[in-house]
Design an enzyme around this catalytic site. Structure first.
Site, PDB file in Angstrom:
ATOM      1  N   HIS A  17      -1.398  33.967 120.806  1.00 52.17           N
ATOM      2  CA  HIS A  17      -1.542  35.348 121.333  1.00 52.17           C
ATOM      3  C   HIS A  17      -2.077  35.186 122.740  1.00 52.17           C
ATOM      4  O   HIS A  17      -1.693  35.984 123.654  1.00 52.17           O
ATOM      5  CB  HIS A  17      -2.823  36.398 120.525  1.00 52.17           C
ATOM      6  CG  HIS A  17      -2.391  36.616 119.311  1.00 52.17           C
ATOM      7  ND1 HIS A  17      -3.294  36.152 118.117  1.00 52.17           N
ATOM      8  CD2 HIS A  17      -1.309  37.194 118.605  1.00 52.17           C
ATOM      9  CE1 HIS A  17      -2.781  36.539 117.136  1.00 52.17           C
ATOM     10  NE2 HIS A  17      -1.402  37.250 117.302  1.00 52.17           N
ATOM     11  N   LYS A  41      -3.070  46.775 105.871  1.00 50.78           N
ATOM     12  CA  LYS A  41      -3.486  45.555 105.679  1.00 50.78           C
ATOM     13  C   LYS A  41      -4.981  45.327 105.643  1.00 50.78           C
ATOM     14  O   LYS A  41      -5.516  46.529 105.647  1.00 50.78           O
ATOM     15  CB  LYS A  41      -3.014  44.539 106.938  1.00 50.78           C
ATOM     16  CG  LYS A  41      -1.686  44.506 107.374  1.00 50.78           C
ATOM     17  CD  LYS A  41      -1.642  43.675 108.650  1.00 50.78           C
ATOM     18  CE  LYS A  41      -0.151  43.288 108.879  1.00 50.78           C
ATOM     19  NZ  LYS A  41      -0.146  42.207 110.296  1.00 50.78           N
ATOM     20  N   ARG A  90       8.119  34.251 118.174  1.00 54.16           N
ATOM     21  CA  ARG A  90       8.148  32.781 118.118  1.00 54.16           C
ATOM     22  C   ARG A  90       9.440  32.219 117.375  1.00 54.16           C
ATOM     23  O   ARG A  90      10.116  30.996 117.597  1.00 54.16           O
ATOM     24  CB  ARG A  90       7.139  32.761 116.813  1.00 54.16           C
ATOM     25  CG  ARG A  90       5.692  33.139 117.100  1.00 54.16           C
ATOM     26  CD  ARG A  90       4.880  33.128 115.893  1.00 54.16           C
ATOM     27  NE  ARG A  90       5.220  34.193 115.092  1.00 54.16           N
ATOM     28  CZ  ARG A  90       4.587  34.653 114.015  1.00 54.16           C
ATOM     29  NH1 ARG A  90       3.528  34.239 113.888  1.00 54.16           N
ATOM     30  NH2 ARG A  90       5.106  35.834 113.327  1.00 54.16           N
ATOM     31  N   SER A 128      -1.757  34.477 112.825  1.00 58.80           N
ATOM     32  CA  SER A 128      -3.154  34.717 112.433  1.00 58.80           C
ATOM     33  C   SER A 128      -3.185  34.262 110.858  1.00 58.80           C
ATOM     34  O   SER A 128      -4.085  33.860 110.314  1.00 58.80           O
ATOM     35  CB  SER A 128      -3.576  36.180 112.538  1.00 58.80           C
ATOM     36  OG  SER A 128      -3.500  36.299 114.037  1.00 58.80           O
TER      37      SER A 128
END
Length: 160
Positions: A17, A41, A90, A128
């Protein structure tokens, strides 16, 4: 002034990040890192904790501001007087999801652009979720997150 919003859950913030935030700060006049309240979440850290960690790890970057938001990202972007969304990629698998999100955001607010940045190769595996999984078993995460985040993770898992 070119203002960009870098949204995410940042639960917790990782070096991946920070790479995107730092590089975005070199491209735009101002980068607002916006922590999403995601009702779908179950975060490890509260929004306030995530904002605090982000403030600490970005305090050396003058043109970065930390905030949080609820609702649609494009509404937050407009409210922030920004016109760009920064998204890190990514892998190819990220692109498919991000392309859909960028397309719907563009449909909702045609003046909002999405700026994709490829993550530095050394962080291409990092998320994460992976950090939390490793930290949960008391394994070292010093190469994955800043010191303050590692300490916060240790404290969270000690409490559980």
């Amino acid at each position: 002034m070119k203002i960009a919003v870098c949204p995410g859950s940042f639960d917790p913030v990782t070096y991946g990040h920070l790479d995107i935030i730092t590089r975005g700060a070199h491209v735009f006049d101002k980068v607002i890192v916006a922590v999403l309240h995601n009702r779908n979440k179950q975060p490890l850290f509260s929004v306030e904790e995530r904002v605090g960690l982000l403030e600490e790890v970005t305090k050396h970057i003058d043109n970065v501001e930390i905030d949080s938001f609820n609702g649609l990202l494009v509404d937050y972007v407009a409210k922030s007087q920004a016109n760009v969304i920064i998204r890190g990629l990514r892998a190819v698998s990220d692109f498919e999801y991000e392309m859909q999100a960028a397309s719907i955001n563009r449909k909702l607010k045609s003046e909002v652009e999405t700026f994709f940045m490829m993550t530095n190769n050394q962080y291409s595996y990092l998320s994460s979720s992976i950090v939390k999984e490793v930290a949960k078993y008391n394994a070292p995460v010093a190469d994955l997150v800043p010191d303050i985040v590692e300490k916060a993770l240790q404290e969270k898992y000690r409490q559980k």
